[in-house]
Design an enzyme around this catalytic site. Structure first.
Site, PDB file in Angstrom:
ATOM      1  N   GLU A  56       0.818  -1.214   0.000  1.00  0.00           N
ATOM      2  CA  GLU A  56       0.000   0.000   0.000  1.00  0.00           C
ATOM      3  C   GLU A  56       0.850   1.262   0.000  1.00  0.00           C
ATOM      4  O   GLU A  56       0.608   2.202   0.759  1.00  0.00           O
ATOM      5  CB  GLU A  56      -0.956  -0.005   1.202  1.00  0.00           C
ATOM      6  N   GLU A 100     -12.510  -2.311  12.054  1.00  0.00           N
ATOM      7  CA  GLU A 100     -12.519  -1.542  10.813  1.00  0.00           C
ATOM      8  C   GLU A 100     -13.637  -1.976   9.874  1.00  0.00           C
ATOM      9  O   GLU A 100     -14.283  -1.142   9.244  1.00  0.00           O
ATOM     10  CB  GLU A 100     -11.156  -1.712  10.115  1.00  0.00           C
ATOM     11  N   ASP A 155      -8.341  -9.029   3.993  1.00  0.00           N
ATOM     12  CA  ASP A 155      -8.105  -7.924   4.923  1.00  0.00           C
ATOM     13  C   ASP A 155      -9.121  -7.841   6.048  1.00  0.00           C
ATOM     14  O   ASP A 155      -9.991  -6.975   6.003  1.00  0.00           O
ATOM     15  CB  ASP A 155      -8.104  -6.602   4.133  1.00  0.00           C
TER      16      ASP A 155
END
Ligand code: GCW
Length: 707
Positions: free
Chosen positions: A296, A398, A370
């Site tokens: 990322e 998240e 993820d």
């Protein structure tokens, strides 16, 4: 007169009305109810003073202080044993025991000098502290402490929190206020809360903490920030907690004045060696570095045509002489790589098995994408027998509704840990990879991305404390049961009222499946809002890269839905042991909970229930919403057993969750219905608003998204 009566009244009710706000976590130590109290008090009447078997080290000091604090709250202030108590002495002892290792402990009821004594013993003082916490937990959960013979040894060596905390106190994916680390005022001022942070972590066996975000700034490695980290390390040390830092791979350029961060360049290696020496001068028991490289947009060895092995080993050589470790993350994927993102971690790391230094640990997320509400276990587990492989769970939610959704993660952690990799035949569970027994690895790691922040209740919600707690317990014993853990947590957090404990635990245990149902049922994944991951966003498409979009993962179209990872698709199933991969690829074998993770199927595909895929999907969404409805009702009925402030906070959040679950259901049904073009199953209501409405919602200020 009336004023006086009012004041008197206030004084009288004040103790009962004392608001609990969750700050005390599971260490509340409220008085044991009168009926059970005398029995516990008799066992814990006195604490033996420091002696030759338990000298007054800083750790033993805090162990004694915790014992005194706990007992004072639970059964009344203990006497000093010297003051002539007869039975019921508690004695702390550091004494050699072959089976206890560095951190294990034993709690036994013995006759010492003719007095019935509870002896909490360990090889090292930290084991004694863990034993003290366990002993207090026994009383908090109302287990008998009359004749104890209990031994406990952690199965995982490094049990650590990863804080994704930035130096400006924002927290990446943080939903509980600011960072608890007040970098600006450190080292001059160490907030008293740091001690409570350390106590809480020690109480569940956490022995390491990474202080800064894996998306790291090189500033963390400058002298000023090393001094700040050292002040925290000094505070945490008595509690057995070592500090670690996330290291930015390009730091040699940013703070070292070099032109390159190429790991094979001698000047770069020298920079890291000198940096490690500098850190160890300030923090002699520094744990080591955590590194997110070439992922990322983070810098890494591949920027110079080098490999993960080159990068990790170079850093390992810098901290190795000091006993430090390098934890190198396997969460990598590249936008130049068109292959299924789920395959990239395995593809990049598996070929390097056996090439990493002994003090390197590869830290692998529980699943290959993820931290989704549900993912099959990551194929790297069991696939790198000649490397140290650690687990990374995400405690902060998240992708699970942030801190306002009640989602107990124990079942998620447990499901992954119990999954069978079949690496060496049946029983090769992920837990056995993580605890090192499968391939006889000694340096083992379980990490959790922390959900802790500056909120009074630490985790943003009362129930998210349970996820921190469960993480610690499972890191100590990856084979522990999520339900048992929930029971203990509930008793300690809300009290030992059976009319409360059972419904709360039941509620918690089903809450994760409910979130899967109302967000991403049947193996769907990554359907959340763009960037912040708040709320539904199944329509997210376009942008810089396909694998940041929802449509990439759901692959919904007129023909059907799901990501084909079988040999006819991306063939990600081939990354698993043959028996496991074959099962995932086989519609007759794969568990329906993972169906659309591995298969692309027509809307009329028949589920085991007899429903079509479309009908089944709609029902799953509805089931999730109904579960939250049920939690709201259950919780309302528990008002008599919970202090008003915490009760209200949870009730408010459940209302938010109820509304958002409905929103998830409606938006998803509207979106996927535009492809399936099938009617809703009988009894299912049409979405409340139009698809355009759901798509138009924007949340630029959703928390957890800033740097
Ligand atoms: O899940 C993604 C998050 C990023 C995070 C990244 C990672 C720290 O959306 O915020 O960055 O994972 O694990 O590195």
């Amino acid at each position: 007169m009336r004023v006086l009566a009012l004041i008197l009244g206030l004084v009288l009710i004040a103790p009962a009305a004392r608001a609990e706000d969750g700050y005390d976590l599971w260490l509340r130590y409220r008085p044991v109810e009168a009926s059970a109290r005398p029995a516990y008090a008799a066992r814990a009447a006195a604490i033996a003073p420091p002696g030759s078997s338990a000298p007054d080290t800083p750790t033993l000091k805090v162990a004694r202080a915790e014992l005194e604090r706990g007992l004072t709250g639970l059964v009344g202030k203990p006497a000093s044993a010297a003051a002539g108590a007869r039975d019921g002495v508690i004695q702390l002892a550091v004494a050699p025991a072959k089976d206890l290792g560095d951190e294990g402990f034993r709690i036994r009821t013995l006759a010492v000098n003719g007095r019935k004594t509870t002896v909490i013993s360990a090889n090292r003082d930290i084991g004694v502290l863990y034993g003290v916490f366990r002993y207090l937990e026994l009383i908090q959960t109302r287990r008998p402490v009359d004749s104890l013979d209990l031994t406990s040894v952690p199965k995982v060596k490094l049990r650590m929190l990863n804080h994704w905390d930035n130096l400006n106190r924002t927290v990446e994916r943080g939903y509980s206020g600011q960072s608890i680390f007040d970098w600006w005022r450190l080292p001059g001022h160490v907030d008293a809360r740091m001690v409570d942070y350390a106590r809480a972590n020690a109480s569940i066996g956490v022995n390491g903490t990474v202080l800064n975000n894996v998306n790291a700034k090189a500033d963390s490695l400058t002298p000023a920030y090393i001094a700040k980290a050292a002040a925290l390390a000094d505070t945490f040390r008595p509690y057995g907690i070592r500090v670690y830092l996330s290291a930015r791979f390009s730091a040699p350029i940013e703070i070292g004045g070099l032109k390159t961060a190429d790991p094979t360049d001698p000047a770069v290696a020298a920079f890291w060696k000198a940096k490690a020496n500098e850190i160890y001068r300030a923090i002699p028991d520094f744990g080591g570095f955590l590194v997110k490289a070439n992922s990322e947009g983070q810098p890494g060895p591949q920027d110079y045509g080098r490999t993960h092995v080159d990068g990790a080993n170079m850093l390992a050589d810098a901290v190795g002489p000091h006993g430090g470790v390098v934890i190198w993350r396997a969460f990598v994927y590249s936008h130049e790589q068109p292959d299924d993102r789920a395959k990239q971690g395995y593809s990049e790391f598996k070929p390097f098995d056996g090439q990493f230094r002994d003090n390197v640990v590869i830290q692998v997320k529980n699943g290959a994408i993820d931290f989704q509400p549900r993912e099959p276990f990551h194929p790297l587990f069991g696939a790198m027998p000649k490397s140290n492989l650690g687990m990374e769970f995400q405690i902060t939610k998240e992708y699970l509704g942030f801190s306002t959704h009640l989602v107990y993660l124990g079942p998620l952690f447990e499901e992954t840990l119990r999954a069978d990799t079949m690496a060496h035949g049946k029983g090769s569970t992920v837990a056995k990879v993580v605890d090192g027994t499968l391939d006889d690895r000694k340096l083992t790691v379980m990490a959790g991305v922390a959900n802790i922040g500056s909120d009074r209740n630490w985790s943003g919600s009362q129930f998210d404390q349970a996820n921190w707690y469960a993480f610690g317990r499972l890191a100590w014993d990856p084979e522990a049961s999520a339900r048992d853990i929930a029971i203990d947590w509930t008793k300690m957090t809300f009290g030992d009222e059976p009319r409360l404990v059972k419904p709360v635990v039941d509620m918690m245990m089903g809450s994760r499946e409910a979130a899967v149902d109302y967000m991403t049922p049947l193996g769907l994944h990554h359907q959340m809002g763009e960037g912040h991951h708040y709320g539904p966003g199944p329509w997210v498409s376009g942008g810089p890269r396909a694998d940041w979009t929802s449509v990439y993962y759901a692959k919904a179209g007129p023909d059907g839905i799901g990501f084909d990872r079988t040999p006819s698709g991306s063939n990600a199933t081939a990354q698993y042991a043959p028996a496991v991969g074959a099962c995932f690829a086989d519609l007759k074998c794969v568990d329906e909970k993972d169906l659309l993770w591995f298969h692309h199927l027509p809307w009329d595909y028949r589920l085991k229930s007899g429903d079509t895929l479309w009908d089944g999907m709609v029902k799953h969404y509805g089931r999730g919403v109904a579960y939250v409805d049920g939690m709201e009702k259950t919780w309302a009925g528990l008002a008599p057993y919970v202090d008003a402030r915490r009760h209200k906070e949870v009730a408010d959040y459940l209302k938010i969750q109820r509304d958002e679950a409905q929103w998830w259901r409606d938006a998803s049904v509207a979106w996927f219905g535009s492809f399936s073009k099938r009617p809703l199953p009988p009894g299912e209501k049409a979405p409340a608003r139009s698809l355009e409405y759901y798509e138009s919602l924007k949340f630029p200020w959703a928390p957890g998204n800033g740097q």
